[in-house]
Design an enzyme around this catalytic site. Sequence first.
Site, PDB file in Angstrom:
ATOM      1  NE  ARG A 100      -4.582  -1.393   9.770  1.00 10.61           N
ATOM      2  CZ  ARG A 100      -3.432  -0.859   9.363  1.00 10.61           C
ATOM      3  NH1 ARG A 100      -3.417   0.240   8.668  1.00 10.61           N
ATOM      4  NH2 ARG A 100      -2.326  -1.458   9.651  1.00 10.61           N
TER       5      ARG A 100
ATOM      6  NE  ARG B 182       8.189  -2.413   6.530  1.00 11.39           N
ATOM      7  CZ  ARG B 182       6.873  -2.181   6.461  1.00 11.39           C
ATOM      8  NH1 ARG B 182       6.409  -1.382   5.528  1.00 11.39           N
ATOM      9  NH2 ARG B 182       6.051  -2.736   7.311  1.00 11.39           N
TER      10      ARG B 182
ATOM     11  CE  LYS C 210      -2.035  -1.106   3.892  1.00 14.29           C
ATOM     12  NZ  LYS C 210      -1.278  -2.349   4.202  1.00 14.29           N
TER      13      LYS C 210
ATOM     14  NE  ARG D  93       6.208  -0.475  10.226  1.00 14.83           N
ATOM     15  CZ  ARG D  93       5.163  -0.382   9.413  1.00 14.83           C
ATOM     16  NH1 ARG D  93       5.276   0.271   8.281  1.00 14.83           N
ATOM     17  NH2 ARG D  93       4.008  -0.926   9.737  1.00 14.83           N
TER      18      ARG D  93
ATOM     19  NE  ARG E 204       2.154  -4.849  11.092  1.00 12.67           N
ATOM     20  CZ  ARG E 204       3.231  -4.690  10.329  1.00 12.67           C
ATOM     21  NH1 ARG E 204       4.411  -5.137  10.737  1.00 12.67           N
ATOM     22  NH2 ARG E 204       3.129  -4.061   9.180  1.00 12.67           N
TER      23      ARG E 204
HETATM   24  P1  AP5 Z   1       4.747  -1.463   1.926  1.00 16.36           P
HETATM   25  O1  AP5 Z   1       4.488  -0.710   0.677  1.00 16.36           O
HETATM   26  O2  AP5 Z   1       5.288  -0.725   3.102  1.00 16.36           O
HETATM   27  O3  AP5 Z   1       3.454  -2.301   2.346  1.00 16.36           O
HETATM   28  P2  AP5 Z   1       2.195  -1.815   3.169  1.00 16.36           P
HETATM   29  O4  AP5 Z   1       1.038  -2.531   2.595  1.00 16.36           O
HETATM   30  O5  AP5 Z   1       2.155  -0.324   3.234  1.00 16.36           O
HETATM   31  O6  AP5 Z   1       2.584  -2.479   4.555  1.00 16.36           O
HETATM   32  P3  AP5 Z   1       2.722  -1.878   6.013  1.00 16.36           P
HETATM   33  O7  AP5 Z   1       3.384  -2.979   6.781  1.00 16.36           O
HETATM   34  O8  AP5 Z   1       3.402  -0.559   6.044  1.00 16.36           O
HETATM   35  O9  AP5 Z   1       1.219  -1.721   6.325  1.00 16.36           O
HETATM   36  P4  AP5 Z   1       0.475  -1.915   7.624  1.00 16.36           P
HETATM   37  O10 AP5 Z   1      -0.891  -1.847   7.112  1.00 16.36           O
HETATM   38  O11 AP5 Z   1       0.782  -3.110   8.437  1.00 16.36           O
HETATM   39  O12 AP5 Z   1       1.109  -0.740   8.497  1.00 16.36           O
HETATM   40  P5  AP5 Z   1       0.609   0.717   8.824  1.00 16.36           P
HETATM   41  O13 AP5 Z   1       1.771   1.589   8.784  1.00 16.36           O
HETATM   42  O14 AP5 Z   1      -0.607   1.066   8.065  1.00 16.36           O
HETATM   43  O15 AP5 Z   1       5.724  -2.665   1.537  1.00 16.36           O
HETATM   44  C1  AP5 Z   1       6.234  -3.548   2.504  1.00 16.36           C
HETATM   45  C2  AP5 Z   1       7.625  -4.035   2.038  1.00 16.36           C
HETATM   46  O16 AP5 Z   1       7.472  -4.745   0.812  1.00 16.36           O
HETATM   47  C3  AP5 Z   1       8.600  -2.882   1.759  1.00 16.36           C
HETATM   48  O17 AP5 Z   1       9.892  -3.276   2.160  1.00 16.36           O
HETATM   49  C4  AP5 Z   1       8.518  -2.711   0.244  1.00 16.36           C
HETATM   50  O18 AP5 Z   1       9.701  -2.202  -0.301  1.00 16.36           O
HETATM   51  C5  AP5 Z   1       8.235  -4.140  -0.222  1.00 16.36           C
HETATM   52  N1  AP5 Z   1       7.435  -4.173  -1.455  1.00 16.36           N
HETATM   53  C6  AP5 Z   1       6.341  -3.421  -1.745  1.00 16.36           C
HETATM   54  N2  AP5 Z   1       5.876  -3.725  -2.974  1.00 16.36           N
HETATM   55  C7  AP5 Z   1       6.693  -4.708  -3.470  1.00 16.36           C
HETATM   56  C8  AP5 Z   1       6.722  -5.442  -4.695  1.00 16.36           C
HETATM   57  N3  AP5 Z   1       5.819  -5.243  -5.673  1.00 16.36           N
HETATM   58  N4  AP5 Z   1       7.703  -6.365  -4.842  1.00 16.36           N
HETATM   59  C9  AP5 Z   1       8.615  -6.575  -3.863  1.00 16.36           C
HETATM   60  N5  AP5 Z   1       8.664  -5.909  -2.690  1.00 16.36           N
HETATM   61  C10 AP5 Z   1       7.692  -4.989  -2.495  1.00 16.36           C
HETATM   62  O19 AP5 Z   1       0.116   0.510  10.350  1.00 16.36           O
HETATM   63  C11 AP5 Z   1       1.041   0.242  11.386  1.00 16.36           C
HETATM   64  C12 AP5 Z   1       0.285   0.213  12.704  1.00 16.36           C
HETATM   65  O20 AP5 Z   1      -0.304   1.517  12.955  1.00 16.36           O
HETATM   66  C13 AP5 Z   1      -0.898  -0.756  12.786  1.00 16.36           C
HETATM   67  O21 AP5 Z   1      -0.496  -2.069  13.131  1.00 16.36           O
HETATM   68  C14 AP5 Z   1      -1.760  -0.098  13.864  1.00 16.36           C
HETATM   69  O22 AP5 Z   1      -1.244  -0.345  15.158  1.00 16.36           O
HETATM   70  C15 AP5 Z   1      -1.590   1.395  13.569  1.00 16.36           C
HETATM   71  N6  AP5 Z   1      -2.612   1.900  12.634  1.00 16.36           N
HETATM   72  C16 AP5 Z   1      -2.410   2.397  11.366  1.00 16.36           C
HETATM   73  N7  AP5 Z   1      -3.570   2.764  10.819  1.00 16.36           N
HETATM   74  C17 AP5 Z   1      -4.534   2.492  11.737  1.00 16.36           C
HETATM   75  C18 AP5 Z   1      -5.946   2.644  11.743  1.00 16.36           C
HETATM   76  N8  AP5 Z   1      -6.604   3.103  10.656  1.00 16.36           N
HETATM   77  N9  AP5 Z   1      -6.616   2.268  12.847  1.00 16.36           N
HETATM   78  C19 AP5 Z   1      -5.985   1.788  13.936  1.00 16.36           C
HETATM   79  N10 AP5 Z   1      -4.648   1.626  14.002  1.00 16.36           N
HETATM   80  C20 AP5 Z   1      -3.929   1.963  12.902  1.00 16.36           C
END
Ligand code: AP5
Length: 190
Positions: free
Chosen positions: A88, A127, A13, A133, A144
Amino acid sequence: MRIVLLGAPGSGKGTQAARLKEALGVIHVSTGDLLRAQVAAGTELGRAAKAVMEAGQLVSDEIVLGMLEARLREADAAGGFILDGYPRNVAQAGALDALLARIGQPLDQAVQLDVDESLLFDRLAGRAAAEGRKDDNPETVRQRLSVYAAQTAPVIDFYAARGALKRVDGVGTVDEVLARILAALGVAVA
Ligand code: AP5
């Protein structure tokens, strides 16, 4: 254009939103990034969120909605946005509808990135090694993914039921996935 990007942790994402914002000329709003900024700044909100995030659980709906509304009311959001990490759960999806109605910016489309779970683990392990992280360790990643399956996956049906969902294969190079998303959105690429 106003878009929600859905998908499991590690589905790409954040990576795709960073590219899409250039292609679409809109801002990228990641609730995870907004929360991490609060943690880094040591604010009261950040102190409340830190342990919850490190345990792989969801921060309270109320905290996240307040933070999101403040961001979407900033001037640069008027031209459209990509939401990454919100909604979420189904309650957040309903709250988002109400928020977007309040600010007069209804959603155009939700896009779901589909990636197999084994690949999600590989990407997040990569990552963890590269960026350190805190919630990318295997135990927290499992948590997660379990929160995602229980609480976030139903959001896919929420948008599908109103005919506002596009599902995109998230496996492939970043450029390949980007091209699929743009095609799903009907955006012509120069
Ligand atoms: P990346 O693009 O970072 O993937 P992502 O889907 O954004 O994954 P995240 O782990 O950042 O999402 P998340 O939903 O768990 O975390 P968030 O920050 O929202 O890619 C991941 C890796 O893969 C990278 O190394 C990238 O380079 C690689 N990659 C990407 N595309 C690729 C491809 N095509 N090929 C190969 N490699 C690739 O949330 C974190 C925490 O915040 C949550 O757990 C929660 O505690 C809190 N939080 C956030 N939002 C909310 C909410 N709305 N409500 C409540 N709590 C929340």
